[in-house]
Write a protein that holds these residues in place. Structure first.
Motif, PDB file in Angstrom:
ATOM      1  N   ASN A  43      -0.555 -12.327   8.606  1.00 28.89           N
ATOM      2  CA  ASN A  43      -1.823 -12.183   9.348  1.00 28.89           C
ATOM      3  C   ASN A  43      -2.374 -10.442   9.120  1.00 28.89           C
ATOM      4  N   ALA A  44      -1.322  -9.804   8.901  1.00 30.12           N
ATOM      5  CA  ALA A  44      -1.656  -8.184   8.706  1.00 30.12           C
ATOM      6  C   ALA A  44      -2.232  -8.245   7.175  1.00 30.12           C
ATOM      7  N   LEU A  45      -1.547  -8.678   6.588  1.00 29.55           N
ATOM      8  CA  LEU A  45      -2.075  -8.654   5.206  1.00 29.55           C
ATOM      9  C   LEU A  45      -3.320  -9.269   4.740  1.00 29.55           C
ATOM     10  N   PHE A  46      -3.859 -10.682   5.538  1.00 34.64           N
ATOM     11  CA  PHE A  46      -4.883 -11.031   5.378  1.00 34.64           C
ATOM     12  C   PHE A  46      -5.975 -10.328   6.029  1.00 34.64           C
ATOM     13  N   PHE A  47      -5.803  -9.381   7.016  1.00 34.53           N
ATOM     14  CA  PHE A  47      -6.797  -8.577   7.497  1.00 34.53           C
ATOM     15  C   PHE A  47      -7.011  -7.506   6.688  1.00 34.53           C
ATOM     16  N   GLU A  50      -8.654  -9.589   3.235  1.00 34.19           N
ATOM     17  CA  GLU A  50      -9.823 -10.279   3.420  1.00 34.19           C
ATOM     18  C   GLU A  50     -11.028  -9.259   4.020  1.00 34.19           C
ATOM     19  N   TYR A  51     -10.648  -8.489   4.966  1.00 33.36           N
ATOM     20  CA  TYR A  51     -11.763  -7.760   5.645  1.00 33.36           C
ATOM     21  C   TYR A  51     -11.562  -6.245   5.409  1.00 33.36           C
ATOM     22  N   ARG A  52     -10.767  -5.829   4.369  1.00 36.60           N
ATOM     23  CA  ARG A  52     -10.643  -4.565   3.749  1.00 36.60           C
ATOM     24  C   ARG A  52     -10.614  -3.545   4.931  1.00 36.60           C
ATOM     25  N   ILE A  53      -9.886  -3.831   5.977  1.00 32.05           N
ATOM     26  CA  ILE A  53      -9.616  -2.798   7.108  1.00 32.05           C
ATOM     27  C   ILE A  53      -8.705  -1.624   6.409  1.00 32.05           C
ATOM     28  N   ASP A  54      -9.044  -0.285   7.197  1.00 32.58           N
ATOM     29  CA  ASP A  54      -8.419   0.743   6.709  1.00 32.58           C
ATOM     30  C   ASP A  54      -7.044   1.240   7.443  1.00 32.58           C
ATOM     31  N   GLY A  55      -6.758   0.320   8.400  1.00 34.86           N
ATOM     32  CA  GLY A  55      -5.601   0.490   9.420  1.00 34.86           C
ATOM     33  C   GLY A  55      -5.552  -0.425  10.273  1.00 34.86           C
ATOM     34  N   ILE A  56      -4.322  -0.432  11.150  1.00 33.62           N
ATOM     35  CA  ILE A  56      -4.046  -1.316  11.986  1.00 33.62           C
ATOM     36  C   ILE A  56      -3.504  -0.873  13.325  1.00 33.62           C
ATOM     37  N   ARG A  57      -3.727  -1.095  14.518  1.00 33.53           N
ATOM     38  CA  ARG A  57      -3.180  -0.524  15.479  1.00 33.53           C
ATOM     39  C   ARG A  57      -2.420  -1.844  16.308  1.00 33.53           C
ATOM     40  N   TYR A  58      -1.436  -1.590  16.261  1.00 33.22           N
ATOM     41  CA  TYR A  58      -0.516  -2.650  16.866  1.00 33.22           C
ATOM     42  C   TYR A  58      -0.292  -2.502  18.402  1.00 33.22           C
ATOM     43  N   THR A  79       5.846  -3.584   4.476  1.00 32.38           N
ATOM     44  CA  THR A  79       4.899  -4.650   3.505  1.00 32.38           C
ATOM     45  C   THR A  79       3.566  -3.907   3.516  1.00 32.38           C
ATOM     46  N   VAL A  80       2.951  -3.532   4.593  1.00 25.70           N
ATOM     47  CA  VAL A  80       1.946  -3.027   4.766  1.00 25.70           C
ATOM     48  C   VAL A  80       1.618  -1.950   3.857  1.00 25.70           C
ATOM     49  N   ARG A  81       2.698  -1.041   4.048  1.00 24.61           N
ATOM     50  CA  ARG A  81       2.721   0.372   3.176  1.00 24.61           C
ATOM     51  C   ARG A  81       2.517   0.031   1.682  1.00 24.61           C
ATOM     52  N   TYR A  82       3.543  -1.175   1.323  1.00 24.48           N
ATOM     53  CA  TYR A  82       3.306  -1.492  -0.099  1.00 24.48           C
ATOM     54  C   TYR A  82       2.105  -1.998  -0.617  1.00 24.48           C
ATOM     55  N   ALA A  83       1.524  -2.951   0.319  1.00 25.80           N
ATOM     56  CA  ALA A  83       0.441  -3.551  -0.044  1.00 25.80           C
ATOM     57  C   ALA A  83      -1.112  -2.599   0.048  1.00 25.80           C
ATOM     58  N   LYS A  84      -0.890  -1.545   0.835  1.00 21.29           N
ATOM     59  CA  LYS A  84      -1.880  -0.859   0.826  1.00 21.29           C
ATOM     60  C   LYS A  84      -1.612   0.590   1.402  1.00 21.29           C
ATOM     61  N   PRO A  85      -1.045   1.378   0.476  1.00 21.88           N
ATOM     62  CA  PRO A  85      -0.626   2.447   1.147  1.00 21.88           C
ATOM     63  C   PRO A  85      -1.297   3.564   1.920  1.00 21.88           C
ATOM     64  N   GLN A  86      -2.523   3.575   1.571  1.00 19.61           N
ATOM     65  CA  GLN A  86      -3.536   4.503   2.464  1.00 19.61           C
ATOM     66  C   GLN A  86      -3.819   3.997   3.762  1.00 19.61           C
ATOM     67  N   ALA A  87      -3.677   2.653   4.152  1.00 20.11           N
ATOM     68  CA  ALA A  87      -3.795   2.089   5.528  1.00 20.11           C
ATOM     69  C   ALA A  87      -2.947   2.657   6.560  1.00 20.11           C
ATOM     70  N   ILE A  88      -3.583   3.251   7.650  1.00 22.10           N
ATOM     71  CA  ILE A  88      -2.943   4.066   8.623  1.00 22.10           C
ATOM     72  C   ILE A  88      -2.315   2.853   9.686  1.00 22.10           C
ATOM     73  N   GLN A  89      -1.163   2.984  10.212  1.00 19.76           N
ATOM     74  CA  GLN A  89      -0.619   2.130  11.149  1.00 19.76           C
ATOM     75  C   GLN A  89      -0.241   2.798  12.098  1.00 19.76           C
TER      76      GLN A  89
END
Length: 143
Positions: A43-47, A50-58, A79-89
């Protein structure tokens, strides 16, 4: 989702995705199940993709931590860091050890930032104080 994976009139322990423990009106994911962990990571990878978000707040990472979700959090953040290193978590984490969620894997959970309750508590204190002052202004006394 918790209503969809149970047969009607059965106990809460027969869920595909959740434990029988509740938290704020919902059930806690069963982080011990490989399929559950993979579903959430997918689900995190989908967002991200597909939506090209720049980060996720958990939300409620503390609940994940207290219910056996540390391995899941490490897998998720890695996994998120590997898929999109610039995405803030960002983790919402209320426990006392504020460094734990933002410490890198394997010693911590691997989030980039964490929200704590310090600001929330300070704002609540200010609001309470304002209510007391406001109530004092409108206190009627009888003569």
């Amino acid at each position: 989702m918790s209503a969809y994976d149970r047969q009607s009139n059965t106990d809460d322990r027969r869920s595909l995705y959740f434990t029988d423990q509740g938290w704020t009106g919902g059930k806690v994911f069963d982080y011990a199940q490989d399929g559950v962990r993979q579903f959430l990571i997918d689900n995190a990878l989908f967002f991200l993709n597909e939506y090209r978000i720049d980060g996720i707040r958990y939300d409620e990472v503390t609940v994940m931590h207290y219910h056996g979700g540390d391995v899941f959090c490490r897998d998720l953040t890695s996994t998120v860091r590997y898929a999109k290193p610039q995405a803030i978590q960002i983790a919402e984490y209320w426990a006392w050890d504020r460094a734990f969620p933002v410490t890198g894997v394997p010693d911590g959970l691997g989030f980039d930032s964490a929200l704590g309750d310090g600001l929330r508590d300070a704002l609540r204190a200010v609001c309470r104080r304002l209510l007391v002052v406001r109530a004092a202004r409108f206190t009627w006394t009888s003569a």
